[in-house]
Write a protein that holds these residues in place. Structure first.
Motif, PDB file in Angstrom:
ATOM      1  N   GLY A   6       0.793  -1.222   0.000  1.00  0.00           N
ATOM      2  CA  GLY A   6       0.000   0.000   0.000  1.00  0.00           C
ATOM      3  C   GLY A   6       0.827   1.274   0.000  1.00  0.00           C
ATOM      4  O   GLY A   6       0.309   2.352   0.260  1.00  0.00           O
ATOM      5  N   VAL A   7       2.096   1.145  -0.338  1.00  0.00           N
ATOM      6  CA  VAL A   7       3.020   2.279  -0.287  1.00  0.00           C
ATOM      7  C   VAL A   7       3.482   2.652  -1.695  1.00  0.00           C
ATOM      8  O   VAL A   7       3.735   1.780  -2.530  1.00  0.00           O
ATOM      9  CB  VAL A   7       4.244   1.946   0.598  1.00  0.00           C
ATOM     10  CG1 VAL A   7       5.337   3.001   0.455  1.00  0.00           C
ATOM     11  CG2 VAL A   7       3.813   1.827   2.053  1.00  0.00           C
ATOM     12  N   VAL A   8       3.588   3.969  -1.949  1.00  0.00           N
ATOM     13  CA  VAL A   8       4.184   4.499  -3.172  1.00  0.00           C
ATOM     14  C   VAL A   8       5.502   5.162  -2.809  1.00  0.00           C
ATOM     15  O   VAL A   8       5.563   5.964  -1.869  1.00  0.00           O
ATOM     16  CB  VAL A   8       3.255   5.524  -3.857  1.00  0.00           C
ATOM     17  CG1 VAL A   8       3.956   6.167  -5.056  1.00  0.00           C
ATOM     18  CG2 VAL A   8       1.954   4.869  -4.291  1.00  0.00           C
ATOM     19  N   ALA A   9       6.556   4.823  -3.545  1.00  0.00           N
ATOM     20  CA  ALA A   9       7.873   5.405  -3.296  1.00  0.00           C
ATOM     21  C   ALA A   9       8.391   6.020  -4.592  1.00  0.00           C
ATOM     22  O   ALA A   9       8.056   5.568  -5.688  1.00  0.00           O
ATOM     23  CB  ALA A   9       8.843   4.347  -2.784  1.00  0.00           C
ATOM     24  N   ILE A  10       9.216   7.046  -4.464  1.00  0.00           N
ATOM     25  CA  ILE A  10       9.836   7.722  -5.607  1.00  0.00           C
ATOM     26  C   ILE A  10      11.340   7.443  -5.568  1.00  0.00           C
ATOM     27  O   ILE A  10      11.976   7.559  -4.520  1.00  0.00           O
ATOM     28  CB  ILE A  10       9.595   9.243  -5.583  1.00  0.00           C
ATOM     29  CG1 ILE A  10       8.098   9.554  -5.450  1.00  0.00           C
ATOM     30  CG2 ILE A  10      10.186   9.893  -6.825  1.00  0.00           C
ATOM     31  CD1 ILE A  10       7.256   9.133  -6.632  1.00  0.00           C
ATOM     32  N   LYS A  41       1.162   5.277   3.750  1.00  0.00           N
ATOM     33  CA  LYS A  41       0.536   4.009   3.365  1.00  0.00           C
ATOM     34  C   LYS A  41      -0.947   4.199   3.107  1.00  0.00           C
ATOM     35  O   LYS A  41      -1.644   4.882   3.857  1.00  0.00           O
ATOM     36  CB  LYS A  41       0.762   2.994   4.496  1.00  0.00           C
ATOM     37  CG  LYS A  41       0.169   1.614   4.271  1.00  0.00           C
ATOM     38  CD  LYS A  41       0.460   0.744   5.498  1.00  0.00           C
ATOM     39  CE  LYS A  41      -0.251  -0.591   5.421  1.00  0.00           C
ATOM     40  NZ  LYS A  41       0.299  -1.453   4.367  1.00  0.00           N
ATOM     41  N   LEU A  42      -1.438   3.580   2.025  1.00  0.00           N
ATOM     42  CA  LEU A  42      -2.854   3.658   1.674  1.00  0.00           C
ATOM     43  C   LEU A  42      -3.600   2.414   2.159  1.00  0.00           C
ATOM     44  O   LEU A  42      -2.999   1.481   2.691  1.00  0.00           O
ATOM     45  CB  LEU A  42      -3.002   3.846   0.165  1.00  0.00           C
ATOM     46  CG  LEU A  42      -2.440   5.189  -0.347  1.00  0.00           C
ATOM     47  CD1 LEU A  42      -2.406   5.225  -1.867  1.00  0.00           C
ATOM     48  CD2 LEU A  42      -3.262   6.357   0.201  1.00  0.00           C
ATOM     49  N   ALA A  43      -4.924   2.400   1.940  1.00  0.00           N
ATOM     50  CA  ALA A  43      -5.784   1.395   2.572  1.00  0.00           C
ATOM     51  C   ALA A  43      -5.599  -0.020   2.027  1.00  0.00           C
ATOM     52  O   ALA A  43      -5.972  -0.992   2.682  1.00  0.00           O
ATOM     53  CB  ALA A  43      -7.249   1.805   2.433  1.00  0.00           C
ATOM     54  N   SER A  44      -5.063  -0.147   0.810  1.00  0.00           N
ATOM     55  CA  SER A  44      -4.847  -1.486   0.261  1.00  0.00           C
ATOM     56  C   SER A  44      -3.714  -1.436  -0.755  1.00  0.00           C
ATOM     57  O   SER A  44      -3.051  -0.412  -0.930  1.00  0.00           O
ATOM     58  CB  SER A  44      -6.137  -2.043  -0.371  1.00  0.00           C
ATOM     59  OG  SER A  44      -6.649  -1.164  -1.343  1.00  0.00           O
ATOM     60  N   SER A  45      -3.506  -2.540  -1.421  1.00  0.00           N
ATOM     61  CA  SER A  45      -2.402  -2.702  -2.353  1.00  0.00           C
ATOM     62  C   SER A  45      -2.456  -1.686  -3.496  1.00  0.00           C
ATOM     63  O   SER A  45      -3.527  -1.327  -3.970  1.00  0.00           O
ATOM     64  CB  SER A  45      -2.462  -4.129  -2.920  1.00  0.00           C
ATOM     65  OG  SER A  45      -1.433  -4.362  -3.833  1.00  0.00           O
ATOM     66  N   ILE A  46      -1.292  -1.217  -3.936  1.00  0.00           N
ATOM     67  CA  ILE A  46      -1.232  -0.311  -5.081  1.00  0.00           C
ATOM     68  C   ILE A  46      -1.453  -1.136  -6.352  1.00  0.00           C
ATOM     69  O   ILE A  46      -0.703  -2.065  -6.645  1.00  0.00           O
ATOM     70  CB  ILE A  46       0.119   0.427  -5.165  1.00  0.00           C
ATOM     71  CG1 ILE A  46       0.442   1.126  -3.835  1.00  0.00           C
ATOM     72  CG2 ILE A  46       0.107   1.417  -6.321  1.00  0.00           C
ATOM     73  CD1 ILE A  46      -0.577   2.141  -3.379  1.00  0.00           C
ATOM     74  N   ALA A  47      -2.488  -0.782  -7.116  1.00  0.00           N
ATOM     75  CA  ALA A  47      -2.825  -1.532  -8.331  1.00  0.00           C
ATOM     76  C   ALA A  47      -2.248  -0.891  -9.582  1.00  0.00           C
ATOM     77  O   ALA A  47      -2.059  -1.569 -10.599  1.00  0.00           O
ATOM     78  CB  ALA A  47      -4.342  -1.643  -8.472  1.00  0.00           C
ATOM     79  N   GLY A  48      -1.987   0.429  -9.551  1.00  0.00           N
ATOM     80  CA  GLY A  48      -1.468   1.098 -10.735  1.00  0.00           C
ATOM     81  C   GLY A  48      -1.031   2.510 -10.422  1.00  0.00           C
ATOM     82  O   GLY A  48      -1.503   3.132  -9.464  1.00  0.00           O
ATOM     83  N   LEU A  49      -0.098   3.020 -11.240  1.00  0.00           N
ATOM     84  CA  LEU A  49       0.424   4.369 -11.095  1.00  0.00           C
ATOM     85  C   LEU A  49       0.544   5.018 -12.467  1.00  0.00           C
ATOM     86  O   LEU A  49       0.842   4.334 -13.452  1.00  0.00           O
ATOM     87  CB  LEU A  49       1.820   4.351 -10.453  1.00  0.00           C
ATOM     88  CG  LEU A  49       1.963   3.824  -9.033  1.00  0.00           C
ATOM     89  CD1 LEU A  49       3.437   3.590  -8.715  1.00  0.00           C
ATOM     90  CD2 LEU A  49       1.360   4.814  -8.042  1.00  0.00           C
ATOM     91  N   SER A  50       0.355   6.330 -12.535  1.00  0.00           N
ATOM     92  CA  SER A  50       0.561   7.040 -13.794  1.00  0.00           C
ATOM     93  C   SER A  50       0.796   8.516 -13.516  1.00  0.00           C
ATOM     94  O   SER A  50       0.088   9.129 -12.707  1.00  0.00           O
ATOM     95  CB  SER A  50      -0.655   6.884 -14.714  1.00  0.00           C
ATOM     96  OG  SER A  50      -0.436   7.518 -15.956  1.00  0.00           O
TER      97      SER A  50
END
Length: 356
Positions: A284-288, A302-311
């Protein structure tokens, strides 16, 4: 490394009703439209206005879950692919649909090159279908197929290259100009099976199944990620000096009860201007990340569930993040708030490489 507050991030009000399979900002200059595909059998178009609100402007129902979607020659065209085994062109302005081609199994990925007017789909029947863009029937160009050695997991393209990552750690790189020429040469043949060899055959640097691939905006290379919490960064140039630059690193691991839990890295997206990239994990985390300096620049809450996609948006000002349960916890139901799309307005230096 630093962590940002959520003040410059907001969620859209009407996300899909089932798991999200893909998300993409329009690549066209000046556009802030998004296409989102979902297991709820729909493809959605959203539009971000004035950086403050994002509203659904259209949705298109399919016969089965939609696994991928991308914009076509302009914002009025999207291409979708999914478990109905079809690649479909949708005219957003009037809702008209046309089947571009049909595979013999579910279609995992679809990408479009505006520079070469080529649409490429990858399906679990271990084939690529190569199409010319545009309305079917306007020319005698028919889709052609390329047979792959194993099932494709993900596709991406740069201005000149197509990268196909497959099972068994196989990775093919094609030159789009060669595919375009081969497609023209096959016109009128039915069925057309392209014998075009990849520009490069490679073995993945990742030992476990590849989950995502993303090409660098400068057309110099790509990054891949695996289910085992790793990312590999590589360059197209086959010279020994260039290949010596490739590297891989661990990420998206969280300590739980003194045990290092490893999560899949589900998505990678390069920033169109700075060349840094974002990763999204099952944690659930996005990193740069800074691909050149080989270090993490930033990690978001951290977000509520798994990261499914980024753009990233084409102007680099916004990051779209889709979340859906990855079922890493063994639960197979969708809890409230676990499917969503977030838009983040990026500060001027938020995803920029740090000065040495």
């Amino acid at each position: 490394m630093s962590s940002d507050a959520k003040s410059n991030q907001f969620s859209i009000a009407d996300p899909p009703s089932d798991a999200i399979s893909s998300i993409q900002f329009s690549p066209h200059a000046g556009s802030h439209k998004l296409v989102v595909s979902s297991w709820d059998k729909h493809a959605y178009i959203y539009e971000l206005s004035q950086g403050k609100s994002c509203t659904q402007v259209a949705k298109f129902e399919h016969a089965a879950p939609v696994l991928d979607a991308c914009f076509g020659e302009d914002d009025n065209v999207i291409y979708t692919a999914g478990l109905d085994m079809s690649v479909i062109r949708i005219d957003v302005s009037n809702g008209e649909t046309q089947v571009m081609s049909t595979h013999t199994s579910g279609v995992k990925s679809v990408v479009y090159s505006k520079q070469h007017n080529i649409l490429v789909s990858a399906a679990w029947d271990s084939t690529l279908h190569i199409h010319h863009g545009g309305v079917p029937g306007e020319s005698d160009q028919r889709p052609a197929k390329i047979e792959l050695p194993s099932k494709p997991h993900a596709l991406d393209l740069s201005t000149t290259k197509l990268v196909v990552v497959m099972a068994s750690r196989a990775l093919y790189i094609y030159e789009l100009s060669s595919l375009s020429q081969a497609l023209k040469s096959s016109a009128g043949q039915s069925p057309a099976v392209l014998k075009t060899e990849p520009w490069q055959h490679r073995e993945s640097s990742l030992k476990f199944m590849t989950r995502a691939v993303s090409c660098m905006p400068n057309d110099e290379g790509y990054a891949t990620s695996s289910i085992e919490g790793r990312v590999a960064v590589e360059w197209f140039d086959p010279s020994n000096d260039s290949q010596a630059r490739k590297y891989a690193f661990k990420c998206h691991r969280q300590p739980v009860d003194d045990v290092d839990v490893v999560y899949p890295v589900n998505s990678i997206a390069f920033h169109p201007i700075h060349g840094t990239f974002a990763t999204g994990g099952g944690d659930g985390v996005v990193a740069i990340w800074d691909a050149v300096a080989k270090r993490r620049i930033r990690i978001y809450p951290k977000l509520a569930s798994s990261i499914a996609g980024l753009s990233f948006s084409s102007d680099g000002k916004y990051l779209a993040t889709a979340i859906s349960p990855g079922f890493e916890d063994g639960k197979d139901e969708l809890a409230e708030g676990t499917v969503g799309v977030y838009l983040r307005e990026l500060g001027e230096n938020e995803v920029k490489r740090k000065a040495k």
